[in-house]
Design an enzyme around this catalytic site. Structure first.
Site, PDB file in Angstrom:
ATOM      1  N   ASP A 137      -1.440   6.664   6.602  1.00 21.86           N
ATOM      2  CA  ASP A 137      -2.457   5.694   6.239  1.00 21.86           C
ATOM      3  C   ASP A 137      -2.565   4.722   7.412  1.00 21.86           C
ATOM      4  OD1 ASP A 137      -4.008   3.629   5.284  1.00 21.86           O
ATOM      5  OD2 ASP A 137      -2.808   3.255   3.487  1.00 21.86           O
ATOM      6  N   LYS A 161     -11.820  -2.227   8.382  1.00 24.53           N
ATOM      7  CA  LYS A 161     -10.986  -3.003   9.291  1.00 24.53           C
ATOM      8  C   LYS A 161     -11.534  -2.911  10.715  1.00 24.53           C
ATOM      9  CE  LYS A 161      -8.003  -3.375   5.827  1.00 24.53           C
ATOM     10  NZ  LYS A 161      -7.795  -4.589   5.040  1.00 24.53           N
ATOM     11  N   TRP A 206       0.820  -1.204   0.000  1.00 21.81           N
ATOM     12  CA  TRP A 206       0.000   0.000   0.000  1.00 21.81           C
ATOM     13  C   TRP A 206       0.854   1.255   0.000  1.00 21.81           C
ATOM     14  CZ3 TRP A 206      -4.129  -1.749  -1.826  1.00 21.81           C
ATOM     15  CH2 TRP A 206      -4.589  -3.016  -1.464  1.00 21.81           C
TER      16      TRP A 206
END
Length: 354
Positions: A167, A191, A100
């Protein structure tokens, strides 16, 4: 049979949240209307948005510190380009700790120079780089706190003289931190917060409005802040479910309360990984994630037996990502420690059969 959901995302949410969300789908606030059919500009839904924003500020300790909470669409991946659009004039620094982070760097390069501060790619991202130099002329620095695929987590952050962007998609609301050290925090909901479809952005308003470019309205954080995340139709169900989850977390004692539970779950599983001669951990011990434990069999000939035992025990979502192989147990906030114990029991049963 009870399923133990170790899925990396979309992932497990509290059962109480599922119940309340399902009721709202059928009849929201005793209105005889569904949550997903009412106007997003109705008083009932505006109250939901405001409560979700307030809970996020409160849990992150950002009340009264100049932050706005936004609920946007496009996933965390949309923020890979939103961030440089709003903050980058010429150059930004990125710590490359996995898939990511690499994707975030790729998008930022569209708008300016990207400095890779350090990378753990040399070891398939199984550790967090440390001791790297940070240039003094960056528009911002970007971190990915928790690397879902590789099972690593940043424990310490360098002191820098520029805005810090993070992030936190896979570990937000899971551990105590001084969140005011970050100027922009973004996280996909799926999540620790809610269903896929919403992305939380906590942005310090003082860092905005300092780039020379014209920013498209849908990418401009100031537009969304001014419109209280109502510039266009928000992801109504995802925001409502996130509000319920944040309220659930507050009632558990907030981040401090859930952190103790997460540490206990991680300790239980990592102790078994290290003790059991049939398994080995993937991530460097000092950088192990409390959210995503990655591990492999020492001898792959036991794979079919282990997989059969896991299925029989109702373990769901433990297969590792293709980049790592092996197994991954995602232990997000709502996963009970009993599920981790069920996984440990299966690992010990394999040892007895070996």
């Amino acid at each position: 049979m009870k399923k133990h959901n170790f899925s990396a995302g979309p992932c497990i949410l509290p059962q109480d949240v599922f119940q309340k969300a399902s009721e709202a789908i059928l009849n929201f606030n005793n209105s005889d209307l569904s949550l997903i059919e009412i106007s997003h500009r109705s008083k009932d839904f505006i109250a939901v948005m405001e409560q979700a924003q307030q809970l996020a500020l409160e849990l992150l300790g950002l009340e009264g510190k100049g932050y706005k909470i936004l609920f946007l669409q496009g996933g965390a991946s949309m923020q890979f380009i939103n961030v440089p659009f709003n903050l980058m004039n010429t150059k930004a620094g990125y710590l490359n700790t996995g898939t990511w982070a690499s994707k975030a760097m790729k998008e930022a390069k569209i708008l300016g120079e990207v400095v890779e501060l350090a990378s753990s790619k040399d070891a398939n991202f199984n550790y967090i780089p440390k001791g790297y130099d940070v240039p003094t002329d960056l528009d911002y620095i970007h971190f990915t706190t928790n690397n879902t695929i590789f099972g690593t987590q940043i424990k310490d952050f360098p002191e820098v003289n520029c805005p810090v962007v993070c992030d936190m998609s896979s570990d937000i609301f899971s551990r105590q931190m001084d969140f005011s050290k970050f100027d922009i925090i973004y996280a996909g909901a799926q999540k620790n917060m809610g269903p896929a479809g919403a992305t939380l952005v906590a942005v310090k308003e003082s860092v905005l409005g300092k780039v020379d470019r014209v920013i498209p309205s849908m990418l401009d954080y100031r537009v969304h802040a001014e419109k209280e995340s109502m510039f266009n139709t928000p992801p109504v169900f995802a925001v409502y479910t996130s509000m319920l989850t944040l309220d659930w977390l507050k009632n558990l004692g907030g981040i401090a309360g859930i952190e103790k539970k997460n540490e206990a779950k991680a300790e239980l599983l990592y102790n078994e990984i290290d003790r059991n001669p049939l398994f080995k951990g993937f991530a460097a011990k000092e950088d192990r994630s409390n959210m995503n434990a990655t591990f492999n069999l020492v001898d792959e000939s036991y794979k079919d037996t282990f997989d059969a035992l896991a299925k029989e025990a109702g373990l769901n979502g433990i297969n590792g990502h293709r980049s790592v192989g092996g197994y991954r147990a995602s232990m997000y906030n709502a996963l009970p420690i009993e599920s981790v114990q069920a996984l440990v029991d299966v690992m010990q049963e394999l040892e007895r059969k070996a």
